[in-house]
Design an enzyme around this catalytic site. Structure first.
Site, PDB file in Angstrom:
ATOM      1  N   HIS A   1      24.620  30.206   6.637  1.00  0.00           N
ATOM      2  CA  HIS A   1      23.435  31.033   6.877  1.00  0.00           C
ATOM      3  C   HIS A   1      23.181  31.168   8.364  1.00  0.00           C
ATOM      4  O   HIS A   1      22.535  30.309   8.965  1.00  0.00           O
ATOM      5  CB  HIS A   1      22.209  30.375   6.242  1.00  0.00           C
TER       6      HIS A   1
ATOM      7  N   ARG B   1      26.604  34.598   6.294  1.00  0.00           N
ATOM      8  CA  ARG B   1      25.511  35.478   5.922  1.00  0.00           C
ATOM      9  C   ARG B   1      24.637  35.671   7.138  1.00  0.00           C
ATOM     10  O   ARG B   1      24.369  34.694   7.868  1.00  0.00           O
ATOM     11  CB  ARG B   1      24.668  34.859   4.801  1.00  0.00           C
TER      12      ARG B   1
ATOM     13  N   TYR C   1      12.099  36.610   5.233  1.00  0.00           N
ATOM     14  CA  TYR C   1      13.013  35.706   4.527  1.00  0.00           C
ATOM     15  C   TYR C   1      14.279  35.460   5.345  1.00  0.00           C
ATOM     16  O   TYR C   1      14.865  36.386   5.906  1.00  0.00           O
ATOM     17  CB  TYR C   1      13.422  36.269   3.156  1.00  0.00           C
TER      18      TYR C   1
ATOM     19  N   ASP D   1      21.416  39.254   2.451  1.00  0.00           N
ATOM     20  CA  ASP D   1      20.557  39.094   1.270  1.00  0.00           C
ATOM     21  C   ASP D   1      19.308  39.970   1.429  1.00  0.00           C
ATOM     22  O   ASP D   1      18.490  39.731   2.324  1.00  0.00           O
ATOM     23  CB  ASP D   1      20.142  37.613   1.162  1.00  0.00           C
TER      24      ASP D   1
ATOM     25  N   HIS E   1      17.073  40.156  -0.801  1.00  0.00           N
ATOM     26  CA  HIS E   1      16.066  39.295  -1.443  1.00  0.00           C
ATOM     27  C   HIS E   1      15.084  40.064  -2.316  1.00  0.00           C
ATOM     28  O   HIS E   1      13.854  39.891  -2.194  1.00  0.00           O
ATOM     29  CB  HIS E   1      15.330  38.497  -0.364  1.00  0.00           C
TER      30      HIS E   1
ATOM     31  N   GLU F   1      23.320  41.258  -1.270  1.00  0.00           N
ATOM     32  CA  GLU F   1      22.769  40.431  -2.356  1.00  0.00           C
ATOM     33  C   GLU F   1      21.357  40.843  -2.737  1.00  0.00           C
ATOM     34  O   GLU F   1      20.546  41.210  -1.894  1.00  0.00           O
ATOM     35  CB  GLU F   1      22.761  38.981  -1.893  1.00  0.00           C
TER      36      GLU F   1
ATOM     37  N   GLU G   1      20.834  34.872  -8.750  1.00  0.00           N
ATOM     38  CA  GLU G   1      20.356  33.502  -8.470  1.00  0.00           C
ATOM     39  C   GLU G   1      19.076  33.185  -9.237  1.00  0.00           C
ATOM     40  O   GLU G   1      18.798  32.022  -9.494  1.00  0.00           O
ATOM     41  CB  GLU G   1      20.147  33.279  -6.982  1.00  0.00           C
TER      42      GLU G   1
ATOM     43  N   ARG H   1      25.651  35.184  -9.028  1.00  0.00           N
ATOM     44  CA  ARG H   1      24.978  34.277  -8.113  1.00  0.00           C
ATOM     45  C   ARG H   1      24.386  33.023  -8.770  1.00  0.00           C
ATOM     46  O   ARG H   1      23.976  32.111  -8.081  1.00  0.00           O
ATOM     47  CB  ARG H   1      23.846  35.018  -7.389  1.00  0.00           C
TER      48      ARG H   1
ATOM     49  N   GLU I   1      28.036  29.512  -1.653  1.00  0.00           N
ATOM     50  CA  GLU I   1      27.012  29.418  -0.604  1.00  0.00           C
ATOM     51  C   GLU I   1      26.879  27.962  -0.181  1.00  0.00           C
ATOM     52  O   GLU I   1      26.839  27.061  -1.027  1.00  0.00           O
ATOM     53  CB  GLU I   1      25.679  29.922  -1.139  1.00  0.00           C
TER      54      GLU I   1
ATOM     55  N   TRP J   1       9.185  38.663  -2.871  1.00  0.00           N
ATOM     56  CA  TRP J   1       9.570  37.871  -1.686  1.00  0.00           C
ATOM     57  C   TRP J   1      11.058  37.626  -1.699  1.00  0.00           C
ATOM     58  O   TRP J   1      11.649  37.435  -2.758  1.00  0.00           O
ATOM     59  CB  TRP J   1       8.852  36.523  -1.661  1.00  0.00           C
TER      60      TRP J   1
HETATM   61  C1  CS2 Z   1      18.301  32.709  -1.124  1.00  0.00           C
HETATM   62  C2  CS2 Z   1      17.676  31.388  -1.427  1.00  0.00           C
HETATM   63  O1  CS2 Z   1      20.200  31.421  -0.630  1.00  0.00           O
HETATM   64  C3  CS2 Z   1      19.797  32.528  -1.031  1.00  0.00           C
HETATM   65  O2  CS2 Z   1      20.526  33.476  -1.343  1.00  0.00           O
HETATM   66  O3  CS2 Z   1      17.980  33.738  -1.993  1.00  0.00           O
HETATM   67  O4  CS2 Z   1      17.526  30.735  -0.217  1.00  0.00           O
HETATM   68  C4  CS2 Z   1      16.324  31.462  -2.092  1.00  0.00           C
HETATM   69  O5  CS2 Z   1      15.409  32.101  -1.237  1.00  0.00           O
HETATM   70  C5  CS2 Z   1      15.871  30.048  -2.377  1.00  0.00           C
HETATM   71  O6  CS2 Z   1      16.835  29.438  -3.183  1.00  0.00           O
HETATM   72  C6  CS2 Z   1      14.533  30.024  -3.067  1.00  0.00           C
HETATM   73  O7  CS2 Z   1      14.194  28.689  -3.354  1.00  0.00           O
HETATM   74 MG    MG Z   2      19.588  35.006  -2.319  1.00  0.00          MG
END
Ligand code: CS2
Ligand code: MG
Length: 415
Positions: free
Chosen positions: A122, A147, A159, A223, A225, A249, A275, A296, A352, A415
């Protein structure tokens, strides 16, 4: 191999984790990750009040029957709390079965199909200087895929962007300077502001600058998000095509899976979703209509190894690959399970890997190693993770919430 005990362990070495430890008659234990960021105690209670009493006396080897018993037997199916609790039980039973066999877990999942799991880190930065510094730091750490998340002009915290990371200064616990922990401790969620048009104007220029600085080969991920409408997602995917992303993503909330048809009509940028999904049913349309390229879901929220393995086998029919979720709110137990599954499955894509803090590493002692841009499992029987109760006890639970997001007019947004 009769189950004689099960403990729900809550600890907070910098962030909250919930861990299930199952003990069988010869004293061997197995671990499962039951962490659901911002709703940890809901899963802890679901386990301790409703599942643990059902486990005592069961055969720990009967993994599939236990999974079906807990899934069908609840009557109220699916959902993040239920499936995270089932995931923890399932992972702990797989840990136990591998320990009983004297083998690292991946050997029970088909053995190695690859040396290790390619990971992505990240990188983030409020602006390009910090972002470039963060990318460089990740490359120096050995990451081979990255990422990137950045601030948006005119907005505050958004985010994925680590706040206050002084370039050159040490990161949390000496780790990555720009690591980012979304869940903030306190009685209420933090509130963030969002402006999609400002974001859509800004992001293509960021990727152009990154490609100009770091070249065309480096696999880049991003991402969104869950924040875009389908046509906004199509616009973003199309605008990023010149920068050849590895994936884009969560471009749009995907409870309504068919909206991804609109995105696919407009862009060839690969899409990753899931996710926040927790069962195979959440993916049916996405798979059968080839609407995504990467899955994911993490083991922790998708019903464990049994649940995710089933999802990924289904995905392989459509040439869709794994892209398992691995931020710090997936514990080292959940991450280890992902690596044991990831080295074995035929359709591994990428994993990830947001590094856990040193404090977390003292509670969870894991054999998983970062090497040459990959995470590699150890050779001990089972998952290769031990839980230190003494260290864990020094980090009691503290309520923490993920932020909420509002549009500039004050209305709630994703979010
Ligand atoms: C995010 C996560 O890693 C990702 O792709 O979407 O950091 C997500 O925000 C967290 O898992 C939420 O707890
Ligand atoms: Mg994510």
């Amino acid at each position: 191999m009769k189950i004689t005990g099960a403990e729900v362990l809550v600890s907070s070495p910098g962030r909250n984790f919930v861990t299930l430890r199952i003990t069988v008659e010869d004293g061997t234990t197995g671990l499962g990750d039951a962490t659901l960021n911002g709703r940890e105690l809901a899963v802890a209670a679901y386990l301790s009040e409703h599942l643990v009493p059902l486990l005592i006396g069961r055969d720990a080897h009967a993994i599939e029957d236990t999974w079906q018993y807990l899934y069908r037997g609840a009557y109220w199916r699916r959902g993040p709390v239920t499936m995270t609790a089932i995931a923890a039980v399932d992972t702990a039973l797989w840990d136990l079965k591998a320990k009983a066999a004297g083998l690292p877990l991946y050997q029970l999942l088909g053995g190695r199909s690859r040396e290790g799991c390619l990971v992505y880190g990240h990188a983030s930065g409020a602006g390009l200087p910090q972002l470039f510094d963060s990318i460089t730091e990740h490359l120096e750490q050995g990451y081979r895929a990255i990422r990137i998340q950045t601030g948006v002009p005119g907005l505050g915290a958004v985010y994925g962007v680590a706040g206050g990371a002084a370039p050159g200064g040490p990161g949390r616990d000496g780790g990555i300077r720009y690591d980012y922990e979304p869940a903030k401790r306190g009685p209420l969620p933090a509130e963030e502001a969002w402006d999609t048009r400002a974001y859509l104007r800004h992001i293509p220029g960021v990727f152009e600058a990154v490609r100009n600085e770091f070249g065309p080969e480096l696999p880049l991920l991003h991402d969104a998000h869950h924040r875009l409408t389908p046509i906004q997602a199509a616009k973003l995917g199309k605008s990023l095509e010149p920068y050849d992303l590895f994936w884009l993503e969560d471009v749009t909330p995907a409870e309504n899976q068919s909206v991804l048809r609109r995105v696919r009509e407009h862009t060839t940028t690969p899409l990753a979703i899931g996710e926040v999904f927790n069962t195979i049913w959440d993916y049916r349309e996405l798979f059968e209509e080839q609407l995504i390229d990467y899955v994911r879901s993490p083991i922790t929220h998708a019903g464990g190894i049994t649940g995710l393995r089933r999802i990924l086998d289904y995905a392989s029919v459509y040439q869709i690959k794994s892209g398992v979720h691995g931020p710090t709110d997936v514990s080292p137990v959940g991450l280890a399970a992902a690596i044991h599954l990831g080295v074995a499955i035929p359709n591994f894509g990428i994993q990830e890997y947001m590094r856990h803090s040193a404090a977390t590493g003292e509670v969870f002692r894991s054999e998983i190693r970062f090497s040459d841009g990959m995470l590699v499992p150890g050779t001990s029987p089972g998952l290769g993770v031990d839980y230190d109760d003494v260290v864990a006890a020094a980090h009691p639970y503290e309520a923490a919430y993920l932020p909420v997001n509002r549009l500039l007019d004050g209305s709630m947004h994703d979010w």
